[in-house]
Each structure stands twice: as structure tokens, then as C-alpha cells.
Write an enzyme that holds these catalytic residues in place. Sequence first.
Site, mmCIF file in Angstrom:
data_model
loop_
_atom_site.group_PDB
_atom_site.id
_atom_site.type_symbol
_atom_site.label_atom_id
_atom_site.label_comp_id
_atom_site.label_asym_id
_atom_site.label_seq_id
_atom_site.Cartn_x
_atom_site.Cartn_y
_atom_site.Cartn_z
ATOM 1 C CG ASP A 32 54.361 -9.771 -11.884
ATOM 2 O OD1 ASP A 32 54.775 -9.732 -10.718
ATOM 3 O OD2 ASP A 32 55.115 -9.832 -12.871
ATOM 4 C CG ASP A 82 57.718 -12.739 -11.804
ATOM 5 O OD1 ASP A 82 56.754 -12.025 -12.108
ATOM 6 O OD2 ASP A 82 58.868 -12.536 -12.247
ATOM 7 C CE LYS A 107 58.955 -5.936 -13.787
ATOM 8 N NZ LYS A 107 59.805 -6.560 -14.810
ATOM 9 C CB SER A 153 56.359 -12.304 -15.917
ATOM 10 O OG SER A 153 56.179 -11.056 -15.332
ATOM 11 C CG HIS A 154 52.891 -9.979 -17.393
ATOM 12 N ND1 HIS A 154 54.264 -10.011 -17.497
ATOM 13 C CD2 HIS A 154 52.430 -9.679 -18.620
ATOM 14 C CE1 HIS A 154 54.608 -9.727 -18.731
ATOM 15 N NE2 HIS A 154 53.518 -9.524 -19.452
ATOM 16 C CG ASP A 173 58.909 -9.002 -11.707
ATOM 17 O OD1 ASP A 173 57.693 -9.180 -11.895
ATOM 18 O OD2 ASP A 173 59.784 -9.332 -12.544
ATOM 19 N NE ARG A 174 55.351 -7.076 -15.654
ATOM 20 C CZ ARG A 174 55.019 -6.797 -16.898
ATOM 21 N NH1 ARG A 174 53.851 -6.249 -17.168
ATOM 22 N NH2 ARG A 174 55.825 -7.073 -17.898
HETATM 23 C C1 G16 Z 1 59.860 -7.806 -18.346
HETATM 24 C C2 G16 Z 1 61.052 -7.018 -17.945
HETATM 25 C C3 G16 Z 1 60.679 -5.574 -17.759
HETATM 26 C C4 G16 Z 1 60.026 -5.032 -19.021
HETATM 27 C C5 G16 Z 1 58.891 -5.919 -19.441
HETATM 28 C C6 G16 Z 1 58.451 -5.491 -20.811
HETATM 29 O O1 G16 Z 1 58.931 -7.783 -17.294
HETATM 30 O O2 G16 Z 1 61.578 -7.512 -16.717
HETATM 31 O O3 G16 Z 1 61.825 -4.852 -17.438
HETATM 32 O O4 G16 Z 1 59.538 -3.749 -18.842
HETATM 33 O O5 G16 Z 1 59.295 -7.260 -19.507
HETATM 34 O O6 G16 Z 1 57.511 -6.320 -21.312
HETATM 35 P P1 G16 Z 1 57.092 -6.224 -22.838
HETATM 36 O O7 G16 Z 1 58.307 -6.561 -23.644
HETATM 37 O O8 G16 Z 1 55.975 -7.203 -22.936
HETATM 38 O O9 G16 Z 1 56.635 -4.815 -23.049
HETATM 39 P P2 G16 Z 1 58.349 -9.100 -16.646
HETATM 40 O O10 G16 Z 1 57.581 -8.640 -15.446
HETATM 41 O O11 G16 Z 1 57.464 -9.687 -17.713
HETATM 42 O O12 G16 Z 1 59.528 -9.956 -16.327
#
Ligand code: G16
Length: 564
Positions: free
Chosen positions: A290, A292, A391, A119-120, A294-295
Site C-alpha cells: 500500500d 506507506d 505491520k 495509507s491505502h 505496511d500492507r
Molecule cells: C490500519 C491499522 C490496521 C487495521 C486497519 C483497519 O491500517 O494499522 O491495524 O487493520 O487500519 O482498517 P479499517 O478500520 O478501515 O478496517 P492502515 O494500513 O490503514 O494503517
Amino acid sequence: MVAHKVVQVATKPYDDQKPGTSGLRKRVSVFQSKPHYTENFIQATLGCLSPSEREGCTLLVGGDGRFYMGIAIQLIVRMAAANGVGHLVIGQNGIFSTPAVSCTIRKRKAIGGIILTASHNPGGPNGDFGIKYNTANGGPAPENVTGKIFELSKSLQTYNICPDISVDLSTIGQQSFTIENKDKPFIVEIVDSVLDYTDMLKNIFDFNAIKLLLSGPHAIKVRLDAMHGVMGPYVKRVLCHELGAPETSAVNGIPKEDFGGHHPDPNLTYAADLVASMSSGEYGFGAAFDGDGDRNMILGHKAFFVNPSDSVAVIAANLGSIPYFQSTGVHGLARSMPTSGALDRVAASENIALYETPTGWKFFGNLMDAGKLSLCGEESFGTGSDHIREKDGLWAVLAWLSIMASRKQSVEEIMKDHWAKYGRNFFTRYDYEEVDAAPANEMMKAIESMLQDSSFHGKTFEAEGKAYTVQKGDNFEYTDPVDGSVTKKQGLRIIFTDGSRVIFRLSGTGSAGATIRIYIDSYEKDPSKIHQDPQVMLAPLVSIALKISQLRERTGRNAPTVIT
Ligand code: G16
């Protein structure tokens, strides 16, 4: 044609392959250097499907282009073949954004998908890698599935592989392989992963209205920053080719294995380049995504920042600008617990059901599958709807452009009108990244026992001339209204009598140490105060949060890594 051999390889189980908030995320070096580490997790993931489910099924594979993705894809191909999977659909060159995977799983009625992303989190040889499994609804695997993967990973003794298969990821089309003792060929299909996704967006939004905004006589200039993640090809196809924005609107559009050395994280700290270019006033709208895709982060003229908690509330209040919702209707709204209550105000005013879920998109998926939820969002820069089960960053951008086109207003005007109508939930999040895990866990324990002490309730805290009295404190627990499953320990909440909230939570997406998040949300309806700086408005609550948690003393951190 010679049949490819299936080999059973002996391995030893690991005890640290528990998927986090969204898949297994670790340093690249862990996947690279621990013997069979990647293979074990892939075997545990495929092992969740019964042999009859695997046979003849379609499984998607792709990722955000980060370092190690290519190696992992070839391993998945070899192991899928050896485990009896019928058909793999892989994005060309491995590229598949998370929302596009969700879209194509649903369109193809696939059994699921394996997404290679952290992800990010940063990428490259010294960065992170991740493997995430999505199920047939297109969403992240629910806890019963990730739990099963974890259980299997802890007892794995062997994995299956066809070691001599390798696929050409660059050429669109089908490749067929004969596997020993299998009647049917194993098919690998390389697809243009932008295609289905673009078609889907065309059926959700009024492309002509957005086109007019981006290329008509009064066109606004936009700047979309893919941060060298997966979104470059998607932004170019949708924004530039379909919607007529000039090619220069897409920046950092070439996916890179190390994201150009940056965090592909769309926030004010890591997307500072976008903020700086927007500040010049040249652009009317900006967004970053981000790794991938989704953000998203939304910025207006002169880098006017839209808090993600506000973003979902604005979209909810303007659903009439998006044709999709005209045809599907609006079944419900939802936000994760730490997300500000801005969405709640729209839900109350429009008389729409509102759900408060734990952090993690999978919780929304259940509500969507049950027809209870149409639009949702999270403070962590995630916004989306029931068009897919992830998302969706570009969807959020098109939602905002649709609203701008129909209201004929700038981002800032839309936001200010919204606050004038509903009042404003001031919100901030402080992130303390890569803190030592031991003091972080001790801090959380100490806060939790404080909340359990009855004398804490009714206590008044004062800072900078403001006083807040505790009404309630707990560790957030969620009962899924669809299947009744209970998810405990989802964040420590302190709710004050005026509705203000201070929340402490440990991130579930980091790969080293612990990331502490403090979330602060406070509502203000006085029109003379709604335009103030959130950091000024929330300063007393920040002081109180630091005092209650003793964060500085316990972790040695004097300042957060990121403030949103
Ligand atoms: C993932 C989930 C999101 C969630 C985030 C929380 O995002 O898909 O629904 O809000 O993790 O991250 P943390 O646990 O670090 O607060 P992503 O974009 O990393 O896949």
C-alpha cells in the site's frame, strides 16, 4: 547566526480531529482549506510531550510521498523548532515507509515519529491526507495518547511556529538552526530512510537462501508492485540490489503524489494490474504494497491468491525458515478479531498462546512490549512480528520467499499443504465504501439491538440449502491482558454453532461517509472440499449476513465495492 523567532499564532479549535484506527485521515482539501487545520493537529500532537521531553529528544518525520506531504513536513519542522524539540530525523525527500519509521524510532531510541500518510487511501489534490503519531516503542500511539491529542485539539487557542525556517529535504546530512531563547541549536537530519530498514531485514532473514531462490540456477521470477507509493526505493534496494532480483522485478517503483491516479491498496480490486500480469504464468511470486508500505498482498504463480488471514497462519507454521525466530523464540501469536481463525489452528497445534485483539496494530504493540507476542496478522493485508511495532509489507514478502526457499515449493503448494494439515478457514470480506453515514450507523444499531434480544440466540437461518444456528452474538470487547484497559464496541459478531462467524464493522480509516465491512469466516476440514472457491463455499453465509443486516435495503447498495 541570527536566531529564528518563535511566533505564537492565535487559532480556533476544531472538534473533528479525533484520530481514527491509525491517525487523522481527511480529504486533502480539509487540511488545505480550513484555517490552521494542519497546524492545530501538529500542535496537539507535540503538546502530548512535556517541554522537558521535547527538549533534547529525537523525533522522526516522513511519509508515503503523497500530495501535501512536503508542505506538512515544512510545517512540522517550523513547529517542532518553536516547541522546543531538539532533533528531527527526516527521510530524504520526505520518503519514509511506516515500517521503516518504526524500525528507526527503535534503533535511534527516538521519542516517536510523525508519519504523513493516509495509507491505502487515494492521494492527490482530490484524495486523502493523513497525520499519524507513533510513540517510542515504534508503534501507533495507543488510545490514551490519541485521546490526549484529541482533547488538546478541542481546546487549542494558539500554536507555536518559527515561520522563517525551511529545510532542504533532498540533501542527506545535518542542518542546524539557532532558535531565540534556546541554548542548544535545533538539528534537522536528513537520512537515507532505506538504510536502517535494510540492515534490520538482513538480521532477520537468511539473505543467502533468498538470493539463491531469486538469482540462482533455478531462480523464480518475481513481480513486486509498489503501486507508486513509498515502497519503490525499498523494493529496489532490498530485492534487486541486495537479493539479486532483476531490476524489472520492481514495478510502479517511483513514488507519485497521486499514486498514478490509483488506490494504493493491495487487494484483488485495486491491484488488478498485478493480478493480470501474474495470470500470464510468467512469474512465480508476486506482491503489492500500500501507499506507506505496511500492507501486502501475496500472489503465487498464475495469480494464486493468498488470503491475508491464511498468510499469517502459513508463516506461523513455518517459523523455522526464518532465523530471527530461532534466536528470539516464539512467545505468542495474535490476530485481530475479524481475521479468520486459521492462525488459531496453528497456535493450538503448536501449543502457542493466541490472542484475539480489536482491529488496529496498536493492540499488538502492547502484547509485544510485554514479551507475549512474536507474530501477528490481520485480514486487512497486514502481517508482521515483534521486530518492529508496525505491520511490515516487505517483511511479509521476505517471510514467504524464505518459506519457499526452505520448503522448495511454490506458493500454491505451500498453501495447499497447509490446508491439508490444518483444514481451511474459508474467509471473505465485503466492503461497501463511502456509504452515507446515517443509514450505515442505523444499520449497525439495528443489528446490535437484534443481538441483544435473547430470542436471537438459538435462531436458525437458512440459505441456499444450508442452515446455521446462532450460538452467540455480541459487540466485541477487549480487555488488554497487559494493562487491563478495556476497548468496547469493536465489531458486531454473530457466531454460529459450527464456529462460522459473520461480523459487521464500520471502517476506522475512511475519510468520507462510512465504509461498511462484512467479514465471513467458516472452517472446513473435509479434504474433498478445501479447494473450493471461497465465494461459492461462503455464499449461504453471505446471503444470511445480507438478510440479517438488511444492508441492501438500508443503504441502497446492491453490491460491494471490493470483495476479498
Ligand atoms: C490500519 C491499522 C490496521 C487495521 C486497519 C483497519 O491500517 O494499522 O491495524 O487493520 O487500519 O482498517 P479499517 O478500520 O478501515 O478496517 P492502515 O494500513 O490503514 O494503517
